[in-house]
Design an enzyme around this catalytic site. Structure first.
Site, mmCIF file in Angstrom:
data_model
loop_
_atom_site.group_PDB
_atom_site.id
_atom_site.type_symbol
_atom_site.label_atom_id
_atom_site.label_comp_id
_atom_site.label_asym_id
_atom_site.label_seq_id
_atom_site.Cartn_x
_atom_site.Cartn_y
_atom_site.Cartn_z
ATOM 1 N N HIS A 36 0.838 -1.203 0.000
ATOM 2 C CA HIS A 36 0.000 0.000 0.000
ATOM 3 C C HIS A 36 0.877 1.258 0.000
ATOM 4 O O HIS A 36 0.580 2.231 -0.703
ATOM 5 C CB HIS A 36 -0.882 0.042 1.255
ATOM 6 N N ASP A 149 -3.847 -7.015 -7.635
ATOM 7 C CA ASP A 149 -5.239 -7.291 -7.972
ATOM 8 C C ASP A 149 -5.453 -6.915 -9.438
ATOM 9 O O ASP A 149 -6.151 -5.952 -9.755
ATOM 10 C CB ASP A 149 -6.162 -6.481 -7.056
ATOM 11 N N MET A 183 2.937 -9.237 -0.719
ATOM 12 C CA MET A 183 2.374 -8.644 0.506
ATOM 13 C C MET A 183 0.860 -8.573 0.379
ATOM 14 O O MET A 183 0.323 -8.251 -0.683
ATOM 15 C CB MET A 183 2.943 -7.255 0.738
HETATM 16 P P1 AMP Z 1 -6.578 -3.615 -0.474
HETATM 17 O O1 AMP Z 1 -6.417 -2.842 0.792
HETATM 18 O O2 AMP Z 1 -6.170 -5.047 -0.357
HETATM 19 O O3 AMP Z 1 -7.935 -3.421 -1.099
HETATM 20 O O4 AMP Z 1 -5.543 -3.002 -1.502
HETATM 21 C C1 AMP Z 1 -5.539 -1.647 -1.823
HETATM 22 C C2 AMP Z 1 -4.657 -1.426 -3.024
HETATM 23 O O5 AMP Z 1 -3.336 -1.851 -2.712
HETATM 24 C C3 AMP Z 1 -5.122 -2.267 -4.233
HETATM 25 O O6 AMP Z 1 -4.997 -1.465 -5.414
HETATM 26 C C4 AMP Z 1 -4.140 -3.404 -4.245
HETATM 27 O O7 AMP Z 1 -3.930 -3.974 -5.516
HETATM 28 C C5 AMP Z 1 -2.875 -2.736 -3.726
HETATM 29 N N1 AMP Z 1 -1.964 -3.736 -3.167
HETATM 30 C C6 AMP Z 1 -2.269 -4.708 -2.272
HETATM 31 N N2 AMP Z 1 -1.187 -5.488 -2.051
HETATM 32 C C7 AMP Z 1 -0.191 -5.005 -2.822
HETATM 33 C C8 AMP Z 1 1.174 -5.380 -3.045
HETATM 34 N N3 AMP Z 1 1.728 -6.425 -2.430
HETATM 35 N N4 AMP Z 1 1.911 -4.639 -3.899
HETATM 36 C C9 AMP Z 1 1.355 -3.576 -4.542
HETATM 37 N N5 AMP Z 1 0.089 -3.164 -4.384
HETATM 38 C C10 AMP Z 1 -0.679 -3.869 -3.539
#
Ligand code: AMP
Length: 277
Positions: A36, A149, A183
């Site tokens: 994030h 994602d 992650m």
């Molecule tokens: P989430 O909180 O899981 O909904 O993720 C929020 C944003 O962070 C989404 O656009 C995810 O694709 C991105 N994200 C989650 N994990 C990672 C990661 N390991 N590397 C890069 N971006 C990430």
């Protein structure tokens, strides 16, 4: 760093800067990690103002227990965002985002019926609506998503292009732990044993990648990666597919993505890797 709980508050806060600054927006569900934060860094590099939202969106969960158990670490998240130099955090309640039950739904055609869409029925409809609402509230010039994602990014691309949202989308690379595990907020729910074995998911993707690069058929590459995971006897592979990277349709171009979702114990993890032939 300003923390806003209501839509009125964040709109007022953003309006104070809107005319002079470009706005970089990072939507999240919290339980933040370095993945994030890499999105926050990209937003900061490109914009005068960086806004992050933390909202565990109930409408995108197709499993009530998953929603209940989704990690929530708001205090720590705010500390991390403040240290990363985020300017505004939007932290709405469920009632603020959904004052009344939703009566509309967005269809994403084929893209919502495959891979994640096939295994998490209704997931992308929930994602689509909440991102549309957030884009209308924040009105960012640039919005940042993770390649982690990949299908979600492609869904949002459709949403933004077909509904004429005025924001530029950025897809940021996957941030991994030293041992290769992508992650994820869900990683903290893995037991010690599961955490030790979880990097095999990335290993399986790399194996498929290497086989494709060395000229083996896509089918062989797919089978080898699935076998690698199955041989451990602890992974339940929901799918491991090699598809076109731009729309996730069956692979027939030189720009591919190897996408997987596996369950380890009770935790569902996804990962992918891009490959250019
Ligand atoms: P989430 O909180 O899981 O909904 O993720 C929020 C944003 O962070 C989404 O656009 C995810 O694709 C991105 N994200 C989650 N994990 C990672 C990661 N390991 N590397 C890069 N971006 C990430």
């Amino acid at each position: 760093m300003q923390v806003c709980h209501s839509i009125a508050e964040i709109k007022a806060e953003i309006n104070r800067h809107f005319l002079t600054q470009s706005i970089g927006f990072v939507p999240t569900m919290g339980a933040l990690h370095d993945g994030h934060l890499s999105l926050i860094q990209s937003a900061k590099q490109e914009n005068g103002l960086t806004v992050c939202s933390i909202f565990v969106n109930p409408t995108q969960f197709n499993n009530a227990e998953d929603l209940l158990k989704y990690p929530r670490t708001v205090e720590k998240d705010l500390e991390m965002l403040s240290q990363a130099g985020c300017d505004i955090v939007f932290l709405p309640s469920e009632g603020e985002m959904y004052p009344a039950p939703l009566s509309l739904s967005i269809h994403f055609g084929h893209l919502e019926t495959i891979l994640e869409g096939a295994h998490r029925i209704g997931h992308f409809k929930g994602v689509g609506v909440v991102v549309a609402k957030l884009l209308n509230i924040v009105k960012p010039t640039h919005t940042y998503f993770g390649q982690k994602d990949l299908q979600q990014f492609l869904i949002i691309k459709q949403l933004v292009s077909q509904l004429n949202f005025e924001t530029k989308l950025r897809c940021c690379p996957i941030v991994r732990e030293k041992d290769g595990l992508a992650m994820s907020s869900r990683n903290i729910r893995l037991s010690e044993k599961e955490r030790q074995i979880a990097p095999k998911i990335y290993e399986a993707l790399l194996l498929a990648y290497a086989k494709i690069k060395s000229g083996e058929s896509l089918k062989n590459a797919q089978n080898a990666a699935i076998t690698l995971l199955n041989d451990f006897g602890v992974f339940e592979v929901e799918y491991l597919e090699i598809v076109n990277a731009d729309d996730l349709s069956p692979a027939n171009t030189t720009n591919l993505a190897i996408c997987t979702a596996v369950t380890l114990g009770s935790i569902r993890l996804i990962d992918n890797i891009l490959i250019n032939l």
